[in-house]
Scaffold this motif. Structure first.
Motif, PDB file in Angstrom:
ATOM      1  N   UNK A  76      28.804  21.887  56.122  1.00 15.41           N
ATOM      2  CA  UNK A  76      30.115  22.309  56.625  1.00 15.41           C
ATOM      3  C   UNK A  76      30.260  23.806  56.397  1.00 15.41           C
ATOM      4  N   UNK A  77      30.947  24.472  57.332  1.00 14.94           N
ATOM      5  CA  UNK A  77      31.207  25.903  57.234  1.00 14.94           C
ATOM      6  C   UNK A  77      32.667  26.141  57.583  1.00 14.94           C
ATOM      7  N   UNK A  78      33.367  26.879  56.749  1.00 15.76           N
ATOM      8  CA  UNK A  78      34.759  27.199  57.024  1.00 15.76           C
ATOM      9  C   UNK A  78      35.157  28.495  56.361  1.00 15.76           C
ATOM     10  N   UNK A  79      36.247  29.050  56.811  1.00 13.83           N
ATOM     11  CA  UNK A  79      36.765  30.282  56.200  1.00 13.83           C
ATOM     12  C   UNK A  79      38.217  30.045  55.799  1.00 13.83           C
ATOM     13  N   UNK A  80      38.474  30.207  54.509  1.00 12.46           N
ATOM     14  CA  UNK A  80      39.811  29.973  53.967  1.00 12.46           C
ATOM     15  C   UNK A  80      40.702  31.174  54.247  1.00 12.46           C
ATOM     16  N   UNK A  81      41.944  30.899  54.659  1.00 14.94           N
ATOM     17  CA  UNK A  81      42.893  31.978  54.925  1.00 14.94           C
ATOM     18  C   UNK A  81      43.307  32.639  53.608  1.00 14.94           C
ATOM     19  N   UNK A  82      43.462  33.962  53.590  1.00 15.85           N
ATOM     20  CA  UNK A  82      43.907  34.641  52.366  1.00 15.85           C
ATOM     21  C   UNK A  82      45.364  34.319  52.081  1.00 15.85           C
ATOM     22  N   UNK A  83      45.813  34.476  50.840  1.00 16.51           N
ATOM     23  CA  UNK A  83      47.219  34.221  50.519  1.00 16.51           C
ATOM     24  C   UNK A  83      48.127  35.227  51.203  1.00 16.51           C
ATOM     25  N   UNK A  84      49.353  34.788  51.532  1.00 11.05           N
ATOM     26  CA  UNK A  84      50.296  35.686  52.187  1.00 11.05           C
ATOM     27  C   UNK A  84      50.731  36.812  51.246  1.00 11.05           C
ATOM     28  N   UNK A  85      51.033  36.455  50.018  1.00  5.16           N
ATOM     29  CA  UNK A  85      51.442  37.446  49.022  1.00  5.16           C
ATOM     30  C   UNK A  85      50.354  37.558  47.966  1.00  5.16           C
ATOM     31  N   UNK A  86      49.749  38.731  47.847  1.00  4.60           N
ATOM     32  CA  UNK A  86      48.695  38.919  46.868  1.00  4.60           C
ATOM     33  C   UNK A  86      49.277  39.099  45.465  1.00  4.60           C
ATOM     34  N   UNK A  87      48.533  38.625  44.476  1.00  5.07           N
ATOM     35  CA  UNK A  87      48.859  38.832  43.076  1.00  5.07           C
ATOM     36  C   UNK A  87      47.915  39.883  42.498  1.00  5.07           C
ATOM     37  N   UNK A  88      48.481  40.870  41.840  1.00  2.00           N
ATOM     38  CA  UNK A  88      47.702  41.982  41.299  1.00  2.00           C
ATOM     39  C   UNK A  88      47.954  42.064  39.789  1.00  2.00           C
ATOM     40  N   UNK A  89      46.882  42.202  39.031  1.00  2.00           N
ATOM     41  CA  UNK A  89      47.005  42.410  37.589  1.00  2.00           C
ATOM     42  C   UNK A  89      46.565  43.820  37.246  1.00  2.00           C
ATOM     43  N   UNK A  90      47.477  44.599  36.669  1.00  2.00           N
ATOM     44  CA  UNK A  90      47.136  45.908  36.115  1.00  2.00           C
ATOM     45  C   UNK A  90      46.986  45.688  34.616  1.00  2.00           C
ATOM     46  N   UNK A  91      45.739  45.706  34.154  1.00  2.00           N
ATOM     47  CA  UNK A  91      45.438  45.351  32.770  1.00  2.00           C
ATOM     48  C   UNK A  91      45.029  46.583  31.976  1.00  2.00           C
ATOM     49  N   UNK A  92      45.804  46.889  30.927  1.00  2.00           N
ATOM     50  CA  UNK A  92      45.430  48.000  30.058  1.00  2.00           C
ATOM     51  C   UNK A  92      44.151  47.664  29.297  1.00  2.00           C
ATOM     52  N   UNK A  93      43.333  48.676  29.065  1.00  2.00           N
ATOM     53  CA  UNK A  93      42.134  48.475  28.262  1.00  2.00           C
ATOM     54  C   UNK A  93      42.538  48.071  26.850  1.00  2.00           C
ATOM     55  N   UNK A  94      41.846  47.088  26.302  1.00  2.00           N
ATOM     56  CA  UNK A  94      42.181  46.567  24.979  1.00  2.00           C
ATOM     57  C   UNK A  94      40.896  46.344  24.191  1.00  2.00           C
ATOM     58  N   UNK A  95      40.984  46.493  22.901  1.00  2.00           N
ATOM     59  CA  UNK A  95      39.797  46.356  22.054  1.00  2.00           C
ATOM     60  C   UNK A  95      39.451  44.889  21.881  1.00  2.00           C
ATOM     61  N   UNK A  96      38.233  44.664  21.389  1.00  2.00           N
ATOM     62  CA  UNK A  96      37.802  43.300  21.096  1.00  2.00           C
ATOM     63  C   UNK A  96      37.559  42.443  22.318  1.00  2.00           C
ATOM     64  N   UNK A  97      37.416  43.062  23.492  1.00  2.00           N
ATOM     65  CA  UNK A  97      37.167  42.289  24.701  1.00  2.00           C
ATOM     66  C   UNK A  97      38.366  41.526  25.223  1.00  2.00           C
ATOM     67  N   UNK A  98      39.578  41.851  24.692  1.00  2.00           N
ATOM     68  CA  UNK A  98      40.754  41.106  25.149  1.00  2.00           C
ATOM     69  C   UNK A  98      41.104  41.416  26.600  1.00  2.00           C
ATOM     70  N   UNK A  99      40.743  42.612  27.058  1.00  2.00           N
ATOM     71  CA  UNK A  99      41.006  42.929  28.464  1.00  2.00           C
ATOM     72  C   UNK A  99      40.147  42.061  29.385  1.00  2.00           C
ATOM     73  N   UNK A 100      38.878  41.858  29.003  1.00  2.00           N
ATOM     74  CA  UNK A 100      38.011  41.013  29.823  1.00  2.00           C
ATOM     75  C   UNK A 100      38.419  39.547  29.727  1.00  2.00           C
TER      76      UNK A 100
END
Length: 266
Positions: A76-100
């Motif tokens: 099967x082959x299909x293409x999923x429609x993108x969401x109407x409203x995108x969600x964006x995360x602005x993540x500050x850099x953090x120590x200990x790998x918490x940002x990742x």
């Protein structure tokens, strides 16, 4: 059980990804790195199903026909429609790998774009060529783990001045930028009212500070540029958790926690 998903790299994997080149019954040999993961690590066998994606909405369902060579047959082959409203995360850099950790969980929840932010109080420093590879690898792995057809887009790192300019541009274009801050006057009920009034194509961004929190000057600057300071509740969450919690609430508001799978686009 949902089939495992693996990302194909159009720039390096020798497999056509255009949906008009793929059809039921078409056979392809999995790239070596996917063979190692799917057939060696996960031990998929002949007759098992897997999904392949370009990370941009394309989903290819296939059956393993020869596990020894990595040969699969497209079902099967299909293409999923993108969401109407995108969600964006602005993540500050953090120590200990918490940002990742934050962007890993955010990807599983359904974030569409991720922006690294070198906040004034960030102890960790962005190292070009290293951090971007690590963040991209985290996004890729979480995309496959959550079996998404859309991989979040990693934006360029910004400093506080650049983030303020980005806030102005985003809000001028009709988007909603939410800065998570423990001393904010607005609560989550106010957020819901604003989300309900957003035009269909307007994105929603969440700004999360580092371990020491966002400096008051940064909050004030972003608010002058159109962002809203909001609080999640009475508990103070770690840098790794605040963004995913906010995104979960927003995903629910936007109807992303639906029971039925989204219909593929034509």
């Amino acid at each position: 059980m949902t089939a495992p998903l693996f990302l194909l790299d159009p720039d390096h994997d020798d497999s056509p990804l255009a949906s008009d080149e793929l059809h039921t019954g078409w056979r392809l040999t999995l790239p070596e790195r996917i063979r190692r993961h799917a057939l060696s690590s996960m031990r998929l066998q002949n007759g098992d199903q897997l999904d392949l994606s370009d990370g941009d909405g394309l989903r290819i369902s296939a059956l393993v026909r020869d596990a020894s060579t990595g040969l699969v047959e497209v079902t099967d082959v299909g293409r999923q429609a993108p969401p109407e409203k995108e969600l964006i995360l602005v993540q500050a850099l953090a120590k200990g790998g918490r940002d990742e950790q934050a962007i890993d969980m955010a990807t599983q929840i359904g974030v569409d774009q991720v922006m690294p932010w070198q906040a004034d109080r960030s102890i960790a420093k962005w190292r070009p060529g290293r951090n971007d590879r690590h963040w991209q690898a985290t996004l890729d792995a979480a995309t496959e783990q959550s079996r998404r057809a859309y991989r979040p887009r990693l934006l360029d790192k910004v400093d506080s001045r650049g983030l303020a300019s980005w806030c102005r541009k985003a809000t001028d274009q009709g988007g909603l930028v939410l800065v998570l801050h423990q001393d904010a006057d607005l609560g989550w009920d106010a957020v819901r009212k604003r989300v309900d009034k957003l035009p269909a194509s307007s994105p929603v961004a969440v700004v999360v500070g580092p371990e020491g929190g966002i400096a008051d000057q940064e909050v004030q600057t972003m608010m002058r540029e159109g962002a809203l300071a909001v609080r999640l509740g009475g508990n103070i969450l770690r840098a790794a958790l605040a963004g995913p919690v906010a995104l979960t609430l927003l995903a629910d508001m936007l109807g992303r926690w639906q029971s039925e799978a989204p219909e593929p686009s034509a």
